[in-house]
Design a protein around this motif. Structure first.
Motif, short mmCIF file in Angstrom:
data_model
loop_
_atom_site.label_atom_id
_atom_site.label_comp_id
_atom_site.label_asym_id
_atom_site.label_seq_id
_atom_site.Cartn_x
_atom_site.Cartn_y
_atom_site.Cartn_z
N TYR A 1 -4.35 -1.78 4.65
CA TYR A 1 -3.25 -2.18 3.78
C TYR A 1 -2.11 -1.17 3.70
O TYR A 1 -0.94 -1.57 3.61
CB TYR A 1 -3.79 -2.57 2.41
CG TYR A 1 -4.84 -3.64 2.54
CD1 TYR A 1 -4.53 -4.87 3.10
CD2 TYR A 1 -6.16 -3.40 2.17
CE1 TYR A 1 -5.50 -5.85 3.26
CE2 TYR A 1 -7.13 -4.37 2.32
CZ TYR A 1 -6.79 -5.59 2.87
OH TYR A 1 -7.75 -6.55 3.04
N THR A 2 -2.39 0.13 3.69
CA THR A 2 -1.27 1.09 3.65
C THR A 2 -0.53 1.11 4.99
O THR A 2 0.68 1.28 5.01
CB THR A 2 -1.74 2.50 3.28
OG1 THR A 2 -2.76 2.94 4.19
CG2 THR A 2 -2.26 2.55 1.85
N GLU B 1 -8.77 3.73 0.51
CA GLU B 1 -9.68 2.74 1.09
C GLU B 1 -9.58 2.74 2.61
O GLU B 1 -8.50 2.88 3.17
CB GLU B 1 -9.33 1.34 0.58
CG GLU B 1 -9.82 1.10 -0.80
CD GLU B 1 -10.41 -0.29 -0.95
OE1 GLU B 1 -10.16 -1.15 -0.11
OE2 GLU B 1 -11.12 -0.49 -1.94
N TRP C 1 -4.83 3.55 -4.90
CA TRP C 1 -6.13 2.91 -4.62
C TRP C 1 -6.27 2.61 -3.14
O TRP C 1 -7.27 2.97 -2.51
CB TRP C 1 -6.24 1.64 -5.45
CG TRP C 1 -7.48 0.85 -5.18
CD1 TRP C 1 -7.66 -0.08 -4.20
CD2 TRP C 1 -8.72 0.94 -5.87
NE1 TRP C 1 -8.94 -0.59 -4.24
CE2 TRP C 1 -9.61 0.02 -5.26
CE3 TRP C 1 -9.16 1.71 -6.94
CZ2 TRP C 1 -10.91 -0.15 -5.71
CZ3 TRP C 1 -10.47 1.52 -7.38
CH2 TRP C 1 -11.32 0.60 -6.76
N TYR C 2 -5.27 1.93 -2.58
CA TYR C 2 -5.38 1.53 -1.17
C TYR C 2 -5.18 2.69 -0.21
O TYR C 2 -5.58 2.60 0.96
CB TYR C 2 -4.44 0.37 -0.87
CG TYR C 2 -5.02 -0.92 -1.38
CD1 TYR C 2 -6.13 -1.49 -0.76
CD2 TYR C 2 -4.51 -1.54 -2.51
CE1 TYR C 2 -6.71 -2.65 -1.26
CE2 TYR C 2 -5.08 -2.70 -3.00
CZ TYR C 2 -6.18 -3.25 -2.36
OH TYR C 2 -6.77 -4.39 -2.85
N ARG D 1 -9.18 0.65 4.85
CA ARG D 1 -8.70 -0.69 5.18
C ARG D 1 -7.27 -0.58 5.68
O ARG D 1 -6.66 0.49 5.63
CB ARG D 1 -8.77 -1.62 3.96
CG ARG D 1 -10.16 -1.83 3.43
CD ARG D 1 -11.10 -2.48 4.40
NE ARG D 1 -10.82 -3.91 4.52
CZ ARG D 1 -11.17 -4.65 5.54
NH1 ARG D 1 -11.80 -4.12 6.56
NH2 ARG D 1 -10.90 -5.93 5.57
N ASN E 1 -0.99 1.62 -4.93
CA ASN E 1 -0.86 2.35 -3.66
C ASN E 1 -1.85 3.50 -3.57
O ASN E 1 -2.39 3.77 -2.50
CB ASN E 1 0.57 2.85 -3.46
CG ASN E 1 0.77 3.46 -2.10
OD1 ASN E 1 0.72 4.68 -1.95
ND2 ASN E 1 0.93 2.63 -1.10
N GLU F 1 -15.13 -1.66 3.98
CA GLU F 1 -14.86 -0.37 4.62
C GLU F 1 -15.90 -0.08 5.70
O GLU F 1 -15.56 0.46 6.76
CB GLU F 1 -14.89 0.74 3.57
CG GLU F 1 -13.76 0.69 2.57
CD GLU F 1 -13.89 1.77 1.53
OE1 GLU F 1 -12.95 2.56 1.38
OE2 GLU F 1 -14.95 1.83 0.86
N SER G 1 -6.00 6.18 5.99
CA SER G 1 -5.24 5.35 5.06
C SER G 1 -4.34 6.20 4.18
O SER G 1 -3.21 5.81 3.88
CB SER G 1 -6.17 4.53 4.18
OG SER G 1 -6.89 3.60 4.95
#
Length: 197
Positions: free
Chosen positions: A138-139, A134, A130-131, A136, A128, A31, A91
């Protein structure tokens, strides 16, 4: 009316679950790299990502978000807090958007009941959630992936330039967000070939 209310409650629940402790923890290494790159001048950001395992798309968008929210240099404010929340909120936005996109795609492909269940499963998914907290890509990649899959399914079953154009744009956007997006595209194109043969 009940369907709309259920969808609204699902989206609201998804948002609230993702807001719990958002930005409460310090950024971890990956991150921190995301925020560092987003706070770098665009030329340096592009130079770094040219040799990195992740393409520049997410970092460029995160840079725009941090600039718009007052963290353009990628550093915490004078009080030493706020950066973690604002960076993670980017995110979170795509995590909640993913719930709505899954609903819309499933409704078109399988009907309202399947769409509501699908949206609820994404809203309650620990993965979902969790991400969505974050800093990052991913979402964002997941949301683009749903758009790409929906467009490919529509183009394959109904044809039309618009659907193929949306698929091509989503595929390109996914590839500049995360290189692993190629695996989704390969699987989706395999399905499309099997469907049309």
């Amino acid at each position: 009316m009940r369907r709309r209310l259920f969808l609204l409650l699902t989206l609201l629940s998804g948002l609230l679950l993702r807001m719990v402790r958002l930005g409460a923890d310090s950024l971890w290494y990956d991150e921190t790299v995301s925020v560092y790159l987003a706070g770098s001048p665009i030329r340096e950001l592009l130079r770094h990502t040219a040799g990195d395992i992740h393409p520049p798309g997410y970092h460029v968008l995160l840079r725009g978000w941090l600039l718009a929210t007052g963290y353009g240099d990628g550093r915490a404010g004078p009080q030493g807090h706020g950066l973690e929340f604002m960076a993670a909120f980017f995110s979170l936005f795509f995590g909640v958007l993913l719930i709505a996109l899954v609903y819309a795609a499933a409704r078109r492909l399988a009907g309202h009941t399947v769409a509501l269940v699908s949206a609820a499963l994404v809203a309650l998914s620990p993965f979902n959630i969790w991400y969505s907290q974050e800093v990052r890509m991913y979402t964002l990649a997941a949301a683009i992936g749903v758009v790409a899959l929906w467009a490919l399914a529509r183009a394959t079953t109904r044809g039309g330039r618009r659907a193929w154009s949306v698929y091509a744009l989503a595929a390109a956007a996914g590839m500049v967000t995360v290189y692993y997006f190629a695996f989704l595209l390969i699987a989706a194109l395999g399905w499309a070939l099997a469907y049309t043969l």
